[in-house]
Design an enzyme around this catalytic site. Structure first.
Site, PDB file in Angstrom:
ATOM      1  N   ASP A  67      19.109 -18.258 -65.837  1.00  0.00           N
ATOM      2  CA  ASP A  67      19.266 -19.630 -65.360  1.00  0.00           C
ATOM      3  C   ASP A  67      19.004 -20.637 -66.462  1.00  0.00           C
ATOM      4  O   ASP A  67      18.566 -20.305 -67.556  1.00  0.00           O
ATOM      5  CB  ASP A  67      18.333 -19.901 -64.163  1.00  0.00           C
ATOM      6  CG  ASP A  67      16.927 -19.308 -64.365  1.00  0.00           C
ATOM      7  OD1 ASP A  67      16.465 -19.251 -65.512  1.00  0.00           O
ATOM      8  OD2 ASP A  67      16.318 -18.898 -63.370  1.00  0.00           O
ATOM      9  N   ASN A 136       7.729 -18.878 -53.747  1.00  0.00           N
ATOM     10  CA  ASN A 136       8.454 -18.884 -52.475  1.00  0.00           C
ATOM     11  C   ASN A 136       9.426 -17.708 -52.363  1.00  0.00           C
ATOM     12  O   ASN A 136      10.270 -17.684 -51.478  1.00  0.00           O
ATOM     13  CB  ASN A 136       9.203 -20.210 -52.302  1.00  0.00           C
ATOM     14  CG  ASN A 136      10.229 -20.454 -53.401  1.00  0.00           C
ATOM     15  OD1 ASN A 136      10.415 -19.623 -54.293  1.00  0.00           O
ATOM     16  ND2 ASN A 136      10.894 -21.594 -53.342  1.00  0.00           N
ATOM     17  N   HIS A 138      11.665 -16.745 -54.706  1.00  0.00           N
ATOM     18  CA  HIS A 138      12.944 -16.848 -55.404  1.00  0.00           C
ATOM     19  C   HIS A 138      13.003 -15.890 -56.596  1.00  0.00           C
ATOM     20  O   HIS A 138      11.993 -15.525 -57.191  1.00  0.00           O
ATOM     21  CB  HIS A 138      13.253 -18.284 -55.809  1.00  0.00           C
ATOM     22  CG  HIS A 138      12.439 -18.846 -56.940  1.00  0.00           C
ATOM     23  ND1 HIS A 138      11.987 -20.136 -56.956  1.00  0.00           N
ATOM     24  CD2 HIS A 138      12.011 -18.304 -58.107  1.00  0.00           C
ATOM     25  CE1 HIS A 138      11.320 -20.360 -58.074  1.00  0.00           C
ATOM     26  NE2 HIS A 138      11.324 -19.260 -58.791  1.00  0.00           N
ATOM     27  N   GLU A 143      16.780 -20.117 -54.399  1.00  0.00           N
ATOM     28  CA  GLU A 143      15.740 -20.572 -53.481  1.00  0.00           C
ATOM     29  C   GLU A 143      15.947 -19.997 -52.083  1.00  0.00           C
ATOM     30  O   GLU A 143      17.032 -19.501 -51.757  1.00  0.00           O
ATOM     31  CB  GLU A 143      15.745 -22.105 -53.420  1.00  0.00           C
ATOM     32  CG  GLU A 143      15.562 -22.805 -54.766  1.00  0.00           C
ATOM     33  CD  GLU A 143      14.137 -22.737 -55.300  1.00  0.00           C
ATOM     34  OE1 GLU A 143      13.385 -21.817 -54.924  1.00  0.00           O
ATOM     35  OE2 GLU A 143      13.769 -23.613 -56.097  1.00  0.00           O
TER      36      GLU A 143
END
EC number: 3.5.99.6
Length: 250
Positions: A67, A136, A138, A143
């Site tokens: 990313d 979370n 990811h 996400e």
């Protein structure tokens, strides 16, 4: 899935570096998927050490990063382009033309994403993908609630991710709100996956990702369906999974 409990962050990093080095020794022109953030930093240092002391050769290796933030130029110290060159690429003998990182300043983001997936396919796919896991759940910047079938795409970062990454910026307002990320589908097409987890704050989400239901609400849970996953988790992040894992020495 193999789960390995490492005694500490140093042990986790050394084990991960051995897997990457082994992949390169077995296939010198390996296509590697690279991760950023604090978790893989020591792994990169270990690989640099093996390169300098033992001669691990990166000259034929091809890399694709997971990313990149949108809106940050390559020269920005918080860009993942800068991170990879500063912490790794500048210290090994990899060829610059073999390095692929999403362009955070792309004028046409959708075309950039299509080109990125096309380049991965043209190189024969990713042989070994390194992953971290977010608070979370990811992986990459995928996400919660991102569809599993997504390929490389533009992502709006969750508030929790923005808060977690704020420690790298002067203020939370400076954290980009969007990124380009390999999608779950792209990640799952890698031949081998190595997931690294470090820190007590990752213990709960790691447990749900490895042993809970497979759901986009915890993107890493999809890894349960991959045919070749090694999870290396250091001791402080492992207390919830200890009773379910089988420790395989690497």
């Amino acid at each position: 899935m193999r789960i390995v409990i490492a005694k500490d962050y140093e042990d986790m990093s050394a084990r991960a570096a051995r897997i990457v080095a082994g992949q390169i020794y077995l296939k010198p022109n390996s296509v590697l998927g690279m991760a950023t953030g604090s978790t893989p930093l020591l792994m990169y240092k270990e690989l640099i050490k093996v390169h300098k002391e033992v001669g691990l050769d990166f000259s034929e290796v091809i890399t694709f990063n997971l990313d990149e933030y949108l809106g940050l130029p390559k020269e920005d110290e918080q860009s993942y382009y800068y991170y990879m060159f500063h912490h790794f690429f500048n210290h090994i003998n990899i060829k610059k033309q073999n390095i692929y990182i999403p362009d955070g300043m792309a004028q046409d983001v959708e075309e950039e994403c299509r080109d990125y997936d096309r380049n991965i396919q043209n190189m024969g796919g990713i042989d070994l993908q390194i992953l971290g896991i977010g608070n979370n759940g990811h992986i990459g910047f995928n996400e919660p609630d991102i569809k599993f079938e997504a390929t490389t795409h533009r992502v709006k970062l969750d508030d929790e991710t923005i808060e977690a990454n704020a420690r790298f910026f002067a203020t939370i307002e400076e954290v980009p709100r969007f990124a380009i990320s390999m999608g779950i589908k792209t990640i799952m097409h890698a031949k081998k996956l190595v997931l690294l987890a470090s820190g007590e704050n990752k213990a709960e989400v790691l447990y749900h990702a490895l042993f809970g239901g497979i759901t986009p609400e915890i993107p890493a849970s999809i890894l349960q369906l991959h045919q070749d996953v090694t999870v290396i988790v250091e001791e402080s992040a492992a207390h919830l999974v200890k009773h379910k894992y089988q420790n395989h020495r690497i």
